[in-house]
Design a protein around this motif. Sequence first.
Motif, PDB file in Angstrom:
ATOM      1  N   GLY A  64     -70.480 -63.715  54.790  1.00  0.00           N
ATOM      2  CA  GLY A  64     -70.840 -63.860  53.392  1.00  0.00           C
ATOM      3  C   GLY A  64     -69.665 -64.139  52.490  1.00  0.00           C
ATOM      4  N   THR A  66     -67.331 -66.147  50.211  1.00  0.00           N
ATOM      5  CA  THR A  66     -67.583 -67.319  49.393  1.00  0.00           C
ATOM      6  C   THR A  66     -66.456 -68.336  49.536  1.00  0.00           C
ATOM      7  OG1 THR A  66     -66.446 -66.462  47.459  1.00  0.00           O
ATOM      8  CG2 THR A  66     -68.748 -65.841  47.732  1.00  0.00           C
ATOM      9  N   VAL A  82     -79.078 -65.650  40.795  1.00  0.00           N
ATOM     10  CA  VAL A  82     -77.869 -65.013  41.307  1.00  0.00           C
ATOM     11  C   VAL A  82     -77.779 -63.608  40.719  1.00  0.00           C
ATOM     12  CG1 VAL A  82     -75.364 -65.120  41.520  1.00  0.00           C
ATOM     13  CG2 VAL A  82     -76.707 -67.238  41.508  1.00  0.00           C
ATOM     14  N   VAL A 132     -71.183 -62.209  49.948  1.00  0.00           N
ATOM     15  CA  VAL A 132     -72.448 -62.759  49.459  1.00  0.00           C
ATOM     16  C   VAL A 132     -73.581 -62.377  50.406  1.00  0.00           C
ATOM     17  CG1 VAL A 132     -73.726 -64.938  49.229  1.00  0.00           C
ATOM     18  CG2 VAL A 132     -71.548 -64.667  48.093  1.00  0.00           C
ATOM     19  N   GLY A 138     -72.855 -67.735  51.994  1.00  0.00           N
ATOM     20  CA  GLY A 138     -71.481 -67.634  51.533  1.00  0.00           C
ATOM     21  C   GLY A 138     -70.743 -68.954  51.541  1.00  0.00           C
ATOM     22  N   PHE A 141     -71.575 -70.796  48.341  1.00  0.00           N
ATOM     23  CA  PHE A 141     -71.303 -70.137  47.066  1.00  0.00           C
ATOM     24  C   PHE A 141     -69.828 -70.345  46.729  1.00  0.00           C
ATOM     25  CE2 PHE A 141     -70.782 -67.017  43.818  1.00  0.00           C
ATOM     26  CZ  PHE A 141     -72.054 -66.793  43.295  1.00  0.00           C
ATOM     27  N   ILE A 184     -79.513 -65.116  45.521  1.00  0.00           N
ATOM     28  CA  ILE A 184     -78.236 -64.845  46.178  1.00  0.00           C
ATOM     29  C   ILE A 184     -77.546 -63.714  45.416  1.00  0.00           C
ATOM     30  CG2 ILE A 184     -75.954 -65.774  46.745  1.00  0.00           C
ATOM     31  CD1 ILE A 184     -77.216 -68.512  46.991  1.00  0.00           C
ATOM     32  N   LEU A 186     -73.975 -61.682  44.723  1.00  0.00           N
ATOM     33  CA  LEU A 186     -72.518 -61.651  44.823  1.00  0.00           C
ATOM     34  C   LEU A 186     -72.061 -60.217  44.593  1.00  0.00           C
ATOM     35  CD1 LEU A 186     -69.707 -63.018  44.977  1.00  0.00           C
ATOM     36  CD2 LEU A 186     -69.870 -63.387  42.501  1.00  0.00           C
TER      37      LEU A 186
END
Length: 220
Positions: A64, A66, A82, A132, A138, A141, A184, A186
């Motif tokens: 995950g 980014t 998000v 992520v 990931g 992103f 998603i 973060l």
Amino acid sequence: MNLDKNKPKRLLAPLFRPDRLDATGKRKRRTAAALAGLALAMVGLSFAAVPLYRLFCQVTGYGGTTQVAEAAPTPSERRVAVRFDANVAAGMPWAFEAPKPVELALGESGLVAYKARNPTSRPILGTATYNVVPAKAGVYFNKVQCFCFTEQLLMPGEEKEFPVTFFVDPAIEGDPDLKGVTTITLSYTFFDKGTDALKQYMASNGIKAANLKDDSDAQP
């Protein structure tokens, strides 16, 4: 007639052979040297593991992690929500707050700000990691601006905002494993870097503080 008398007598091999003992000792010394070399190599790899693992994750999106970009691409029609998550590791007394969720088109640039406050009576140096969810997203992103993996100093009672500029790569539409993904998340986690790192940071930046004791006196 006893024929055994005419047979040559066999000599028994000596139980103790100095030459064999010497060869065994050499093998043991070679084995010990090889194990010592292996141990040193493992120590060296352990020091290199963190930056190499970070680089591997940033390139592949593994776990995950980014990606980092300079600018956002042309947005597409598909939209995605998000969400943001804020955590602190054990021993980190900061109050860490995540921004509210946002919805944007793939490729559209988004800007949010995390908040952190030091409620203690001592300065604290922190650093943040991120990931992520879902992990496979990931690699799509991308962060244009981020505060992760950089040292962040908060003085007693101080509060700061940490902006994040990001976008979701429209290439995610071509990934069959993420076709149905509409949200998603973060996530950031702040860690206390400790007193030694704090002293070094403050000395290198010309910052003085009256209290550098390793306490956790919290103020409401």
